[in-house]
Design an enzyme around this catalytic site. Structure first.
Site, mmCIF file in Angstrom:
data_model
loop_
_atom_site.group_PDB
_atom_site.id
_atom_site.type_symbol
_atom_site.label_atom_id
_atom_site.label_comp_id
_atom_site.label_asym_id
_atom_site.label_seq_id
_atom_site.Cartn_x
_atom_site.Cartn_y
_atom_site.Cartn_z
ATOM 1 N N ASP A 7 0.831 -1.209 0.000
ATOM 2 C CA ASP A 7 0.000 0.000 0.000
ATOM 3 C C ASP A 7 0.866 1.260 0.000
ATOM 4 O O ASP A 7 2.070 1.209 0.281
ATOM 5 C CB ASP A 7 -0.893 -0.059 1.250
ATOM 6 C CG ASP A 7 -2.176 0.740 1.112
ATOM 7 O OD1 ASP A 7 -2.293 1.519 0.148
ATOM 8 O OD2 ASP A 7 -3.052 0.595 1.986
ATOM 9 N N ASP A 26 -10.651 2.111 -3.387
ATOM 10 C CA ASP A 26 -11.230 1.865 -2.062
ATOM 11 C C ASP A 26 -12.744 1.942 -2.117
ATOM 12 O O ASP A 26 -13.415 1.639 -1.135
ATOM 13 C CB ASP A 26 -10.696 2.896 -1.056
ATOM 14 C CG ASP A 26 -9.399 2.432 -0.429
ATOM 15 O OD1 ASP A 26 -9.045 1.250 -0.589
ATOM 16 O OD2 ASP A 26 -8.722 3.260 0.215
HETATM 17 C C1 DGJ Z 1 -5.776 1.956 1.915
HETATM 18 C C2 DGJ Z 1 -6.152 0.737 1.131
HETATM 19 O O1 DGJ Z 1 -6.628 1.091 -0.132
HETATM 20 C C3 DGJ Z 1 -7.174 -0.069 1.900
HETATM 21 O O2 DGJ Z 1 -7.585 -1.163 1.155
HETATM 22 C C4 DGJ Z 1 -6.572 -0.487 3.202
HETATM 23 O O3 DGJ Z 1 -5.522 -1.371 2.978
HETATM 24 C C5 DGJ Z 1 -6.108 0.731 3.980
HETATM 25 N N1 DGJ Z 1 -5.241 1.558 3.184
HETATM 26 C C6 DGJ Z 1 -5.383 0.320 5.233
HETATM 27 O O4 DGJ Z 1 -4.838 1.379 5.871
#
Ligand code: DGJ
Length: 736
Positions: A479, A549
């Protein structure tokens, strides 16, 4: 053969089965003569008229006043010798001036495709897949050499471009700008520009605009390719749609700040270019050093957007993505993020794992919150050791429990970041990107590690490989949750501070290269707050990307639609989440959420233990179906049939390589009363008779009919009448 060098006519013809690209040399200058449908070249040169004399367009050659560089279509233009348009490069020479004159010194071709040092790029696997043209140019005085590389593949119907600048002299030169490609369309601005804009949770929405007589900039200055704009530019003819018409695609294989410019001059000629963003960029090129600008994948298609996307998808699936998972069906995963956020313990994870294994899910991904004292996003990035309070048996213990349930185990990292509240920051406050004496802006309470610093790179490689080596980990989610501010590095001298952003990306590529080649069997998925770095550069290292997301199925209709213009469905992480949806509060049917996710790379992200027995039974059916058809769905040819922007609904067709089975997905938007049944024309079906089977999981309604392709092509498939908001359908066509 895809490259023909005609020395007599000073002309190079690059060609694939369907495309031609022509470059000519005129008075030592490189002209861009043509890019488009394959042509047979006439026996005169140059192809562009030279007798243009325009007021206020100076003539660079005293002895030949018939032309100005301001007017001519150029291959890789400079600024300052009569062309006033946006240049492809600009270098500051030893004497402080920035006017260069690069003259062609050599043109040659070679078999194959070289890797680009330190940068991701499409590759050749078998002999004969690519041929490369190399044009060498030299500046008239500075001892700078430039090489333009063109890689042509008949097999993949593609031309890629990148370039190199070499300092063969003794003094430093500064690169103020070096883009990767430029194309001038002479006397032609009959284009729409399509670009892919957005923000967090709203990635890759499409904007289609007439280019008119303006200059358009598509860029990111954020240190990442970004949610805000994707490094993909399309120029399409006015009549171009999904099925027909001409489109030119340019996609930069790069994950950092980029810039694309589309400029129309007063004579209706269009210049399009893309490369590393020159904003804040200044690279000191010392004696005997070389600098490479990243690759651009250029696709021309006169078979509409689908024709273009099919070319990108195949190339990226087969010759950009690497590793053990390139050709392998991907496991169905469950991610605990939306089910628990930071609030979990071993028992909760086991509970989700148990429910997941019972429905047939194959991989459990433990997301953020397993390390340091990370119970919120305020702390601990950089402290990559397990939080024993939450997970007393450690990663090994948790992984083994899940493995005993038949699940693979995956782990989340955000390696590029550091929390000011962390042990790492106490030890190495200077390891983040910062400017001395200036407040460090925080994004999501975190700072960005300085990956231009080799010590930081080595630290990350070591700490992550230790974890991956000592625990049974099958998958990594990588991430990255903020963009870069206060750009500065403690390790670079003042005259190299303009290199930080690009060196950061080179550092990131090095770390990813080391880890992915050391852990070949691990499946890596990249993520940047969802799809903030969905670009070919990341795909080279990690074969799938968390698309957004935003997991709402209706929102995904737009996000996945835009993403699919260049990126194959196998690369698009797509999860079934709970309702009401956490991002938009909308409730869509379970079938719609699942079928939307099946047009990407299916996963789950919800607390299965909170679902009803009936819902669990339906999910079991979904998964059974998906496992049976997964190879076709993940790797099949993907066609967009209905544009959601125009219709408020969408439809996707996936075709098997044998063209013996097609999967038609239909996604409705908001329902309206008193509608007619609509028909979707199926022009892509191979001729023949088809058994049509509607796969409606809710009602177990697997009704079968037989139809002829000619009927479906002409009259279309009649969709069921919409009953409720956001309803979806999946219909399978099997050739008999
Ligand atoms: C952003 C990601 O896109 C989410 O899926 C998740 O992993 C969060 N970060 C966790 O902090």
């Amino acid at each position: 053969m895809g490259i023909n060098i005609d020395k007599k006519l000073n002309r190079v013809h690059l060609f694939t089965q369907k495309t031609s690209y022509v470059i000519e040399v005129f008075e030592g200058e490189l002209l861009h003569s043509y890019w488009g449908k394959k042509i047979i070249l006439p026996h005169y040169t140059p192809l562009v008229p030279i007798e243009e004399v325009n007021s206020f367009s100076p003539n660079p050659n005293k002895l030949n006043k018939t032309y100005s560089l301001d007017i001519l279509p150029r291959e890789f233009p400079d600024y300052g010798r009569s062309d006033f348009r946006s240049p492809a490069y600009q270098f500051i020479l030893e004497d402080g001036t920035n006017i260069t004159k690069f003259i062609v010194k050599g043109i040659k071709k070679e078999q194959g495709k070289r890797p680009i040092p330190d940068l991701p790029a499409c590759y050749q696997e078998n002999n004969g897949e690519f041929e490369t043209l190399i044009i060498t140019l030299e500046d008239y005085k500075s001892k700078l050499q430039m090489k333009l590389y063109y890689c042509v593949s008949e097999k993949y119907e593609v031309i890629t471009r990148y370039c190199e600048v070499i300092n063969t002299g003794n003094s430093k030169i500064y690169l103020d700008r070096l883009l990767s490609m430029n194309v001038d369309f002479y006397n032609d601005n009959n284009f729409d520009l399509l670009h892919f804009y957005g923000s967090w949770a709203r990635e890759r929405h499409i904007n289609r605009i007439d280019i008119g007589h303006s200059t358009h900039t598509i860029e990111s200055k954020r240190g990442a390719s970004s949610h805000q704009q994707n490094p993909l530019i399309l120029l399409a003819r006015k009549d171009c749609n999904e099925q027909k018409g001409e489109v030119y695609g340019m996609n930069l294989v790069y994950s950092g700040s980029f810039k694309g410019t589309i400029e129309v001059n007063p004579y209706n000629s269009t210049r399009v270019q893309i490369g590393i963003n020159d904003f804040g960029f200044k690279w000191c090129l010392k004696a005997n050093e070389a600098f490479f600008a990243p690759e651009v994948v250029m696709v021309y298609s006169n078979e509409g957007f689908n024709g273009m996307s099919n070319i990108y998808h195949r190339l990226y699936r087969e010759r950009l993505i690497r590793g053990a998972y390139r050709d392998k069906p991907r496991p169905i995963l469950i991610n605990n993020w939306e089910a628990t956020y930071f609030d979990f313990d071993e028992e909760k994870l086991e509970c989700i794992g148990k429910a997941a294994s019972e429905v047939g899910i194959e991989l459990f991904v433990l997301d953020d919150g397993w390390f340091g004292k990370r119970n919120s996003d305020k702390t601990s990035l950089g402290d990559w050791y397990v939080n024993k309070q939450k997970l007393p048996t450690g990663l090994k213990g948790v992984a083994n429990k899940l493995k005993n349930m038949g699940l693979l185990f995956g782990l989340w990292f955000e390696p590029e970041m550091i929390s000011p509240d962390s042990e790492l920051y106490m030890k190495h406050a200077d390891w983040c990107i910062h400017v001395n004496g200036l407040t460090r802006s925080e994004g999501r309470n975190q700072l960005v590690l300085d990956l231009s610093n080799i010590q930081v790179q080595d630290y990350l490689i070591k700490i992550i490989s230790d974890i991956l080596e000592s625990n049974p980990i099958n998958y990594v989610k990588w991430d990255m949750n903020r963009h870069v501010t206060e750009v500065g590095s403690g390790t670079l001298p003042p005259n190299q501070q303009g290199e930080v952003m690009h060196r950061y990306i080179l550092g990131l590529y090095r770390v990813m290269e080391e880890l992915t080649s050391q852990f070949k069997d691990i499946l890596f998925e990249s993520c940047s707050g969802g799809g903030g770095r969905f670009d070919p550069g990341m795909l080279y290292y990690m074969p799938q990307v968390w698309t957004s997301d935003d997991t709402d199925a209706y929102e995904r209709m737009f996000i996945q639609y835009g993403t699919s213009f260049a990126y194959p469905q196998i690369s698009m992480g797509a999860h079934v989440s709970c309702v009401p949806n956490h991002q938009v509060g909308r409730s869509t049917p379970l079938q719609t959420r699942t079928q939307m996710a099946m047009t990407g790379n299916l996963g789950y992200e919800l607390d299965l233990s909170s679902l009803s027995t009936e819902e669990i039974e339906i999910i079991k059916e979904h998964i059974k179906f998906y496992k049976k058809e997964r190879k076709n769905l993940q790797f099949g040819k993907y066609y967009r049939l209905i544009n959601p922007y125009e219709n408020g609904m969408s439809s996707v067709l996936i075709e098997t390589p044998q063209k013996d089975k097609y999967y038609l997905f239909i996604f409705f938007g908001v329902n309206k009363p008193n509608q007619n049944k609509m028909r979707i024309q199926l022009v892509y079906l191979k001729e023949g008779k088809y058994i049509i089977e509607s796969v409606d999981f809710n009602e177990n309604n697997h009704s079968k009919h037989i139809y002829d392709s000619s009927f479906l092509n002409l009259f279309g498939y009649e969709c069921p009448l919409q009953n409720e908001d956001f309803e979806s359908h999946l219909i399978v066509f099997t050739r008999v």
